[in-house]
Design an enzyme around this catalytic site. Structure first.
Site, mmCIF file in Angstrom:
data_model
loop_
_atom_site.group_PDB
_atom_site.id
_atom_site.type_symbol
_atom_site.label_atom_id
_atom_site.label_comp_id
_atom_site.label_asym_id
_atom_site.label_seq_id
_atom_site.Cartn_x
_atom_site.Cartn_y
_atom_site.Cartn_z
ATOM 1 N N HIS A 126 0.835 -1.209 0.000
ATOM 2 C CA HIS A 126 0.000 0.000 0.000
ATOM 3 C C HIS A 126 0.872 1.263 0.000
ATOM 4 O O HIS A 126 0.657 2.177 -0.798
ATOM 5 C CB HIS A 126 -0.924 -0.036 1.231
ATOM 6 C CG HIS A 126 -1.819 1.155 1.375
ATOM 7 N ND1 HIS A 126 -3.122 1.160 0.940
ATOM 8 C CD2 HIS A 126 -1.608 2.385 1.913
ATOM 9 C CE1 HIS A 126 -3.671 2.331 1.203
ATOM 10 N NE2 HIS A 126 -2.768 3.111 1.798
ATOM 11 N N GLU A 127 1.850 1.308 0.882
ATOM 12 C CA GLU A 127 2.682 2.521 0.986
ATOM 13 C C GLU A 127 3.542 2.732 -0.262
ATOM 14 O O GLU A 127 3.797 3.878 -0.666
ATOM 15 C CB GLU A 127 3.552 2.470 2.244
ATOM 16 C CG GLU A 127 2.769 2.473 3.558
ATOM 17 C CD GLU A 127 1.827 3.652 3.720
ATOM 18 O OE1 GLU A 127 2.125 4.739 3.205
ATOM 19 O OE2 GLU A 127 0.764 3.472 4.366
#
Ligand code: TQI
Ligand code: ZN
Ligand code: ZN
Length: 169
Positions: A126-127
């Site tokens: 996600h990051e």
């Protein structure tokens, strides 16, 4: 549907081989480092970008570090749960994770005895999406959907994530 940051920042043309480094003071295990390598690979298989580890933290494009509480960038971490990690939009490359989380690596997280267990790879994928320029998505199956449930693992890009990142690169 996918989104971008305001102004649609991206890594410039010509920056297609990015380096990443781990904060030396964290002394991460090889197993933990391998989680980030795997997370980068999810994205590099769908766009013309590669991610290579370097030992030089200061000169790396992407700087990965675990920190507790106030760590000097105006976005303090908050202990267990709440904010888990944050990454800044391109071309910042700052990727910070909250040391206070009960990070889980590999295995079957759904059977973890910790109610607050968080899957490291899910958060890393996600990051990295944020590091590359993706904002949040309204598609629940997507990696960039802005909610993660503890004790779950979500590491495979959804069609929406692929379409979003391929629009950028
Ligand atoms: N960190 C937030 C996030 O990465 C930080 C954030 C809030 C943010 N709003 C933003 C980043 C807007 C970019 C743009 O989304 S978090 C998840 C998710 C977090 C959240 O710690 O809350 C994941 C970290 F999406 F699942 F909720 C990782 Cl996977
Ligand atoms: Zn930070
Ligand atoms: Zn996010």
């Amino acid at each position: 549907h996918y989104s971008f940051f305001p102004g649609t920042p991206v890594w410039p043309q010509g920056r297609r081989d990015l380096s990443f480094a781990f904060l030396p003071a964290n002394e991460l295990s090889d197993e933990a480092k391998a989680v980030f390598v795997s997370a980068f690979q999810k994205w590099s298989t769908v766009i013309p970008m590669t991610f290579t580890e370097t030992t030089s933290f200061d000169s790396a494009d992407i700087k990965i570090g675990f920190y507790t509480g106030d760590h000097g960038d105006g976005e303090p971490f908050d202990g267990v749960l709440g904010t888990l990690a944050h990454a800044f939009s391109p071309p910042s490359g700052r990727f910070h994770l909250d040391s206070d989380e009960n990070w889980v690596i590999g295995g079957d997280i759904s059977t973890s005895s910790l109610t607050s267990a968080i899957d490291l790879e899910s958060v890393a994928v996600h990051e990295i999406g944020h590091l590359l320029g993706l904002g949040h998505s309204s598609v629940e199956e997507s990696i960039m959907y802005p909610t993660i449930t503890s004790k779950t693992k979500k590491v495979d890009l959804a069609i929406d994530d692929v379409q979003g990142i391929q629009t950028l690169y």
